[in-house]
Design an enzyme around this catalytic site. Structure first.
Site, PDB file in Angstrom:
ATOM      1  N   MET A  74      41.195  35.168  41.312  1.00  0.00           N
ATOM      2  CA  MET A  74      42.277  36.018  41.657  1.00  0.00           C
ATOM      3  C   MET A  74      43.301  36.328  40.700  1.00  0.00           C
ATOM      4  O   MET A  74      44.025  37.110  40.613  1.00  0.00           O
ATOM      5  CB  MET A  74      42.756  35.766  42.916  1.00  0.00           C
ATOM      6  CG  MET A  74      42.122  36.292  44.079  1.00  0.00           C
ATOM      7  SD  MET A  74      41.465  37.805  44.148  1.00  0.00           S
ATOM      8  CE  MET A  74      43.329  38.888  44.232  1.00  0.00           C
ATOM      9  N   ASP A 112      43.794  31.814  54.053  1.00  0.00           N
ATOM     10  CA  ASP A 112      43.094  30.821  53.113  1.00  0.00           C
ATOM     11  C   ASP A 112      43.906  29.839  52.600  1.00  0.00           C
ATOM     12  O   ASP A 112      44.082  29.269  51.709  1.00  0.00           O
ATOM     13  CB  ASP A 112      43.042  31.553  51.684  1.00  0.00           C
ATOM     14  CG  ASP A 112      42.075  31.227  50.690  1.00  0.00           C
ATOM     15  OD1 ASP A 112      40.863  30.339  51.404  1.00  0.00           O
ATOM     16  OD2 ASP A 112      41.999  31.576  49.440  1.00  0.00           O
ATOM     17  N   ALA A 116      43.043  29.223  35.586  1.00  0.00           N
ATOM     18  CA  ALA A 116      42.378  30.440  35.730  1.00  0.00           C
ATOM     19  C   ALA A 116      41.582  30.393  37.046  1.00  0.00           C
ATOM     20  O   ALA A 116      41.067  29.238  37.481  1.00  0.00           O
ATOM     21  CB  ALA A 116      41.458  30.906  34.750  1.00  0.00           C
ATOM     22  N   VAL A 172      46.678  32.159  34.992  1.00  0.00           N
ATOM     23  CA  VAL A 172      47.964  31.631  35.361  1.00  0.00           C
ATOM     24  C   VAL A 172      48.518  31.250  33.883  1.00  0.00           C
ATOM     25  O   VAL A 172      48.023  30.138  33.369  1.00  0.00           O
ATOM     26  CB  VAL A 172      47.931  30.767  36.376  1.00  0.00           C
ATOM     27  CG1 VAL A 172      49.651  30.228  36.567  1.00  0.00           C
ATOM     28  CG2 VAL A 172      47.520  31.346  37.785  1.00  0.00           C
TER      29      VAL A 172
END
Length: 613
Positions: A22, A133, A19, A25
């Site tokens: 954003m 990013d 995690a 998972v």
């Protein structure tokens, strides 16, 4: 939190992977196919936050447009029970952050990881997208036994990526949303941000992989920001004795405060780094190569609906590429040849296109999309969300001098030319005639010519091993009063041959006045209305083509991907459908021309004037 065995959006959850800010998972089994995917869910505490939800949706929207062996593939997205989700291909392995400082990560291996990431970034830049990013945690590393180190790196997490045309603001309620330790100086100021911010971040990432330390390991965010803005980057060889001084020089350039002083593409940086480290630590030398510009044009310019103030920036042609002979026609009068301040370029017609005061800066990146059919389906499997297509060995195109083929002036002195590009990188060979232009305004011609070359480079980078690219059906080049537009077609065969050659397409359209790319989003202020109109026109026109009345209606649905291969002509918008889309393979490429008059009420008025001259 979803538990193993739970069902979500048809998927069966296998386990939670991790995690972050954003997303959460999960590894999950596909509901219909015998494979595992990654599901990324927006965290529950962000469901009501429009900003987070927008960035989550953006990741799926933008990453799904990219198909490249070094970019994780997005399969699908949706909302189930109010919960947004993204499905991505699973790539087993780790990420570069986990390798940083590890004794198993030597300098050459680090440089190869960065080179893979650079390939993916340059592909994104060529397609008009900035990642914004780049950092070790967003570079996944998975097994690939055919590569030198038995692995391949893939770029992931496009959560704060932007289309270049959408502007450069990186803040949300005053907070920088890029990872501060890897953000370029311009990301903290009001200045424009372009692809060279990703070059800077990639430089920071290589520094971490080589030294195990961040570029500026200071204690506070304010101190990090100040260092990015004002402090000279430290020498990597001081942090990790044994590194050669040559790598310091490469990193200094990538980490320059001024974007203009950095490498102009990520591959230019990564290959210099490879050469510096392979010279010191052994391994096959990385050949010096002509750097194919990641994007054909200046660092920033206004949107396709606006004019370029101060004149266009001149891009130097890539060494090793044919440079079309300049052809000055009668339109290049003494007055029109007056040099634009600071550029030495000729100014073209002053077409009165009105721009609002809020026009956003556009990072230079032409959209030149290549279609690769099913050959991008690669090994399944991620260390965090996501997988990519089959491995590539992307090597820039080399060529022999081109020959001008046209002499009739058009536009503002542009004439048709073509160049022969040929080469062999050990896995893929190519011998292709590509459309080019001579004359006119140097910066515009260079931008157009470079974008065609970049499209061919994409096709080479994505071709499977033992492939050969040759000229396909005839290329098209349209030189209008206000537009330059081209269709590049190639035929790809494999060794040994397997069936008919695969035909590949790429299209490029730019404003001949100011070198701005023209995309579907630029053409249609209301994109949905424009796509619906194209869909209706395709349904009307396709029965009259070789596709016949039984064409595949899925290829005419109002989606961007169905209509992005278009060329401007005097008569209208020539839409090219990739092989096997509207008609069975072997039916030749299908083209329809939608008259400009049929689009009059959905076209942007200023661009309609440009397209019709």
């Amino acid at each position: 939190m979803l538990q193993p065995g739970a069902r979500f959006a048809g998927y069966r959850i296998v386990r939670r992977i991790g995690a972050g800010g954003m997303g959460v998972v999960y590894l999950a089994e596909h509901p219909r196919l015998p494979r595992q995917d990654v599901l990324k869910l927006l965290p529950a505490d962000h469901l009501a936050d429009a900003g987070f939800r927008g960035r989550f949706d953006r990741e799926a929207e933008l990453a799904a447009r990219l198909r490249h062996p070094n970019i994780v593939t997005v399969h699908d997205r949706g909302v189930t029970g109010g919960q947004p989700w993204i499905a991505m291909e699973y790539v087993p392995g780790t990420d570069a952050a986990a390798l940083a400082g590890s004794p198993q990560l030597g300098p050459r291996r680090a440089a190869h990881i960065i080179d893979d990431a650079a390939r993916g970034l340059d592909h994104a830049h060529r397609n008009g997208m900035l990642h914004r990013d780049v950092k070790p945690a967003n570079i996944l590393v998975t097994a690939d036994p055919d590569r030198e180190f038995g692995e391949r790196a893939l770029l992931t997490d496009f959560g704060i990526a932007r289309l270049a045309r959408e502007g450069t603001d990186l803040t949300r309620t005053g907070d920088v949303i890029a990872t501060v330790s890897y953000a370029a100086p311009e990301q903290f100021t009001a200045g424009p941000v372009d692809h060279r911010a990703d070059v800077y971040a990639l430089g920071c990432t290589l520094f971490v992989l080589l030294t195990g330390e961040k570029l500026f390991p200071v204690s506070s965010t304010a101190a990090v920001v100040n260092a990015h803005l004002n402090a000279a980057p430290p020498a990597a060889s001081d942090r990790a004795p044994g590194l050669p001084p040559a790598i310091d020089a490469v990193l200094y350039r990538a980490l320059s405060k001024n974007p203009a002083d950095r490498y102009d593409s990520c591959r230019a940086f990564s290959e210099e780094a490879l050469r510096a480290l392979e010279s010191a630590f052994g391994g096959p030398p990385t050949p010096a190569r002509p750097d194919l510009p990641h994007s054909p044009g200046p660092p920033t310019h206004t949107s396709a609906r606006s004019r370029l103030s101060g004149g266009p920036h001149h891009d130097s042609p890539s060494p090793g590429w044919p440079t079309p002979t300049r052809s000055v026609t009668s339109s290049d009068s003494a007055s029109s040849a007056a040099s634009v301040a600071g550029t030495g370029q000729r100014r073209v017609r002053k077409r009165p296109i009105v721009v609002g005061t809020g026009a956003l800066l556009l990072a230079a990146a032409l959209t030149a999309t290549a279609v690769f059919g099913t050959d991008n389906a690669g090994s399944e499997g991620t260390a965090d969300p996501t997988a990519a297509p089959a491995s590539d060995t992307g090597t820039p195109v080399s060529s022999v001098p081109g020959t001008a083929t046209g002499t009739t002036p058009a536009g503002d002195g542009y004439t048709e030319a073509r160049a022969e590009a040929r080469g062999d990188n050990g896995d893929v060979s190519w011998n292709v005639l590509i459309p080019q232009v001579n004359g006119g305004t140097a910066a515009v011609a260079d931008r157009f010519n470079n974008s065609v070359r970049a499209a061919l480079q994409d096709q080479i980078d994505n071709a499977p091993a033992s492939s050969k690219l040759t000229s396909g059906p005839p290329n098209q080049l349209h030189i209008g009063a206000g537009v330059l537009s081209a269709l590049l077609t190639t035929a790809r065969t494999s060794d040994p041959p397997s069936g008919e050659p695969k035909k590949l397409l790429a299209t490029i359209t730019i404003n001949a006045d100011n070198a701005d790319p023209i995309t579907l989003r630029d053409l249609f202020p209301d994109l949905d209305a424009g796509l619906n109109r194209l869909s209706d026109e395709a349904e009307r026109l396709l029965p009259e083509t070789a596709a016949g009345p039984d064409f595949d209606h899925r290829a005419t649905r109002p989606r961007t991907e169905n209509f992005h291969h278009w060329v401007a002509t005097d008569k209208g918008m020539a839409i090219h459908f990739e092989e096997g889309s509207v008609a069975p393979p072997g039916k030749r490429l299908i083209t329809i021309t939608v008259p400009w008059r049929a689009l009059a009420d959905v076209l942007d008025p200023a661009l309609a004037e440009v397209l019709r001259g």
